[in-house]
Design an enzyme around this catalytic site. Structure first.
Site, PDB file in Angstrom:
ATOM      1  N   ASN A  75       0.834  -1.185   0.000  1.00 38.13           N
ATOM      2  CA  ASN A  75       0.000   0.000   0.000  1.00 38.13           C
ATOM      3  C   ASN A  75       0.875   1.243   0.000  1.00 38.13           C
ATOM      4  O   ASN A  75       1.941   1.255  -0.604  1.00 38.13           O
ATOM      5  CB  ASN A  75      -0.940  -0.069   1.215  1.00 38.13           C
ATOM      6  CG  ASN A  75      -2.184   0.770   1.091  1.00 38.13           C
ATOM      7  OD1 ASN A  75      -2.149   1.973   1.311  1.00 38.13           O
ATOM      8  ND2 ASN A  75      -3.303   0.141   0.749  1.00 38.13           N
ATOM      9  N   CYS A  78       6.307   5.918   2.691  1.00 37.01           N
ATOM     10  CA  CYS A  78       7.113   7.083   2.324  1.00 37.01           C
ATOM     11  C   CYS A  78       8.588   6.810   2.575  1.00 37.01           C
ATOM     12  O   CYS A  78       8.963   5.933   3.355  1.00 37.01           O
ATOM     13  CB  CYS A  78       6.651   8.326   3.081  1.00 37.01           C
ATOM     14  SG  CYS A  78       6.570   8.173   4.864  1.00 37.01           S
ATOM     15  N   HIS A  79       9.415   7.569   1.873  1.00 38.41           N
ATOM     16  CA  HIS A  79      10.869   7.485   1.983  1.00 38.41           C
ATOM     17  C   HIS A  79      11.420   8.894   2.162  1.00 38.41           C
ATOM     18  O   HIS A  79      10.840   9.865   1.671  1.00 38.41           O
ATOM     19  CB  HIS A  79      11.468   6.838   0.737  1.00 38.41           C
ATOM     20  CG  HIS A  79      10.881   5.509   0.397  1.00 38.41           C
ATOM     21  ND1 HIS A  79      10.975   4.430   1.242  1.00 38.41           N
ATOM     22  CD2 HIS A  79      10.185   5.086  -0.691  1.00 38.41           C
ATOM     23  CE1 HIS A  79      10.372   3.392   0.682  1.00 38.41           C
ATOM     24  NE2 HIS A  79       9.874   3.771  -0.492  1.00 38.41           N
ATOM     25  N   ILE A 140       8.276  -3.447   3.955  1.00 40.48           N
ATOM     26  CA  ILE A 140       8.801  -4.329   2.912  1.00 40.48           C
ATOM     27  C   ILE A 140       7.784  -4.421   1.781  1.00 40.48           C
ATOM     28  O   ILE A 140       6.593  -4.635   2.012  1.00 40.48           O
ATOM     29  CB  ILE A 140       9.104  -5.737   3.467  1.00 40.48           C
ATOM     30  CG1 ILE A 140      10.202  -5.661   4.534  1.00 40.48           C
ATOM     31  CG2 ILE A 140       9.514  -6.687   2.340  1.00 40.48           C
ATOM     32  CD1 ILE A 140      10.537  -6.982   5.187  1.00 40.48           C
ATOM     33  N   ALA A 154      12.580  -0.813   3.632  1.00 44.16           N
ATOM     34  CA  ALA A 154      12.893   0.549   4.067  1.00 44.16           C
ATOM     35  C   ALA A 154      12.926   0.569   5.586  1.00 44.16           C
ATOM     36  O   ALA A 154      11.888   0.404   6.240  1.00 44.16           O
ATOM     37  CB  ALA A 154      11.859   1.533   3.541  1.00 44.16           C
ATOM     38  N   CYS A 170       0.658   2.265   5.572  1.00 43.57           N
ATOM     39  CA  CYS A 170       0.301   0.982   4.966  1.00 43.57           C
ATOM     40  C   CYS A 170      -1.205   0.719   4.988  1.00 43.57           C
ATOM     41  O   CYS A 170      -1.641  -0.424   4.882  1.00 43.57           O
ATOM     42  CB  CYS A 170       1.051  -0.162   5.644  1.00 43.57           C
ATOM     43  SG  CYS A 170       2.838  -0.030   5.448  1.00 43.57           S
TER      44      CYS A 170
END
Length: 218
Positions: A75, A78-79, A140, A154, A170
């Site tokens: 779903n 963010c990074h 993941i 991440a 998510c």
């Protein structure tokens, strides 16, 4: 296994690097692990997630936050700088257990990495990733093409998790984000130290598949 540190790279550029390498790995090239930090970006997985975004495109653009559609599973997430992203471009055709085992082993890499720094985390049935109680420390999401994986995990390292305020993590209303520094209440662990430990765990698990899952290889 090759390990390549991409430094700071946009989400689109990192995806292009992976897909280019995927063609080589799928035809016999060496498995390759990419490590990277991304500028602020919110990504939508194959399961969607736009309904879990709580900011408009104009708001994001004004603040330099990218919105990207991703080919990974899952779903919305963010990074951002301070988050370690690992992209394993690995051939899994002959790997025992296939994709399910691969996903489990990615979680195991993170569990062992966190254990090295004194944190005990866990898996949650039906909720991919790695958790400390109801706090998600690692997301993941993977994709597979020609029996070769790309995208990956991440792991939140730094304290600043403010980007998560713009999404329902998510798509899970009761989930919250956490990080290595927050859980340790200590910012002294460097990103390079986390990269080194994570890489060692990838090597231990993915080049020594006979090591039992859950058995620490520290």
């Amino acid at each position: 296994m090759l390990t390549i540190d991409l430094g700071s790279l946009s989400y689109a550029e990192a995806e292009a690097v992976q897909t280019a390498r995927l063609g080589e790995v799928s035809t016999g090239g060496e498995d390759t692990l990419y490590l990277v930090e991304h500028p602020p970006v919110i990504t939508l997985g194959r399961n969607g997630g736009i309904e879990n975004l709580h900011a408009g495109r104009g708001f994001l653009a004004e603040r330099g936050i990218e919105l990207a559609q991703s080919s990974r599973g899952g779903n919305i997430t963010c990074h951002f700088p301070g988050q370690l992203v690992a992209y394993p471009v690995f051939r899994i055709e002959r790997r025992p257990g296939g994709l399910r085992s691969f996903f489990h082993d990615l979680e195991e890499v993170v569990l062992r990495t966190l254990h090295t720094f004194g944190l005990e985390a866990s898996r949650h049935e039906g909720r991919p990733g790695v958790w400390i109680d109801n706090r998600k420390i690692c997301s993941i999401g993977v994709a597979v093409r020609r029996w070769t994986t790309y995208h990956g995990l991440a792991l939140n390292v730094g304290r600043d998790l403010s980007l998560f305020n713009l999404i329902t993590l998510c798509g899970l209303p009761d989930a919250e984000a956490t990080s290595l520094h927050r859980e340790l209440d200590d910012d002294s662990v460097t990103m390079q130290e986390v990269k080194d430990v994570l890489t060692r765990q990838f090597l231990a698990i993915f080049t020594h598949p006979a090591v039992a899952a859950g058995e620490a290889a520290l």
